[in-house]
Design a protein around this motif. Sequence first.
Motif, PDB file in Angstrom:
ATOM      1  N   PHE A  68     -26.947  -9.989  -3.407  1.00  0.00           N
ATOM      2  CA  PHE A  68     -25.681 -10.263  -4.088  1.00  0.00           C
ATOM      3  C   PHE A  68     -25.612 -11.737  -4.471  1.00  0.00           C
ATOM      4  O   PHE A  68     -26.130 -12.597  -3.767  1.00  0.00           O
ATOM      5  CB  PHE A  68     -24.493  -9.946  -3.180  1.00  0.00           C
ATOM      6  N   THR A  69     -24.925 -12.014  -5.576  1.00  0.00           N
ATOM      7  CA  THR A  69     -24.699 -13.381  -6.022  1.00  0.00           C
ATOM      8  C   THR A  69     -23.246 -13.545  -6.426  1.00  0.00           C
ATOM      9  O   THR A  69     -22.733 -12.759  -7.224  1.00  0.00           O
ATOM     10  CB  THR A  69     -25.598 -13.729  -7.209  1.00  0.00           C
ATOM     11  N   ILE A  70     -22.610 -14.563  -5.869  1.00  0.00           N
ATOM     12  CA  ILE A  70     -21.236 -14.880  -6.250  1.00  0.00           C
ATOM     13  C   ILE A  70     -21.271 -16.034  -7.244  1.00  0.00           C
ATOM     14  O   ILE A  70     -22.074 -16.969  -7.107  1.00  0.00           O
ATOM     15  CB  ILE A  70     -20.373 -15.230  -5.020  1.00  0.00           C
ATOM     16  N   SER A  71     -20.404 -15.959  -8.249  1.00  0.00           N
ATOM     17  CA  SER A  71     -20.321 -17.029  -9.233  1.00  0.00           C
ATOM     18  C   SER A  71     -18.885 -17.119  -9.730  1.00  0.00           C
ATOM     19  O   SER A  71     -18.080 -16.221  -9.475  1.00  0.00           O
ATOM     20  CB  SER A  71     -21.282 -16.782 -10.398  1.00  0.00           C
ATOM     21  N   ARG A  72     -18.573 -18.187 -10.438  1.00  0.00           N
ATOM     22  CA  ARG A  72     -17.216 -18.350 -10.955  1.00  0.00           C
ATOM     23  C   ARG A  72     -17.260 -19.111 -12.273  1.00  0.00           C
ATOM     24  O   ARG A  72     -18.162 -19.923 -12.510  1.00  0.00           O
ATOM     25  CB  ARG A  72     -16.330 -19.089  -9.958  1.00  0.00           C
ATOM     26  N   VAL A  73     -16.246 -18.847 -13.097  1.00  0.00           N
ATOM     27  CA  VAL A  73     -16.043 -19.570 -14.342  1.00  0.00           C
ATOM     28  C   VAL A  73     -14.616 -20.074 -14.310  1.00  0.00           C
ATOM     29  O   VAL A  73     -13.664 -19.303 -14.553  1.00  0.00           O
ATOM     30  CB  VAL A  73     -16.298 -18.684 -15.570  1.00  0.00           C
ATOM     31  N   ASN A  74     -14.455 -21.339 -13.976  1.00  0.00           N
ATOM     32  CA  ASN A  74     -13.102 -21.868 -13.798  1.00  0.00           C
ATOM     33  C   ASN A  74     -12.297 -21.847 -15.098  1.00  0.00           C
ATOM     34  O   ASN A  74     -11.085 -21.659 -15.067  1.00  0.00           O
ATOM     35  CB  ASN A  74     -13.165 -23.284 -13.225  1.00  0.00           C
TER      36      ASN A  74
END
Length: 125
Positions: A68-74
Motif C-alpha cells: 500500500f502507498t499513501i499520498s496526498r495532494v494538498n
Amino acid sequence: QVRLVESGGGLAQAGGSLRLSCLASGFTFSSSSMGWFRQASGKEREFVAAISWRGTVTSYAGSVKGRFTISRVNAENTVYLHMNTLKPEDTAVYYCAADTLRILPETSTDLYNYWGQGTQVTVSS
C-alpha cells in the motif's frame, strides 16, 4: 463543518489493486496529518497508513508495507491510498481520518479528531 468523504472501495480479486480517495473540507487540510484505518467484521479498528502535512513522512502497518502507498495532494484537499497485491485479509471498511493537532503521522486512533464514514473493500480469493 468538517467532512471527510471516502470513495473508491469495492470488490477486487486477490492480487488486484484498488485506489481509495478521501476528499476533505471544513478544516485546514494542508496543515493536518492524515491517516487511513480499517475495521474488519468483528475486529477492532486498526491503523493502515498515515502521512504528514507535507507528504514527506509516511508510516505503514507491517501488514501492508510494500503493498500500500499513501499520498496526498494538498491543492485538491485529497488523500489517497493505493492498494496493490490485495489479499483476502485486506477485506474491511476503510476509514479516512484527520489529525488537525499534529503535522507528523500518528498510528493511534485516539489521536485523530475527524473521521469519514468509511468505504467497504472486499477482496475475493
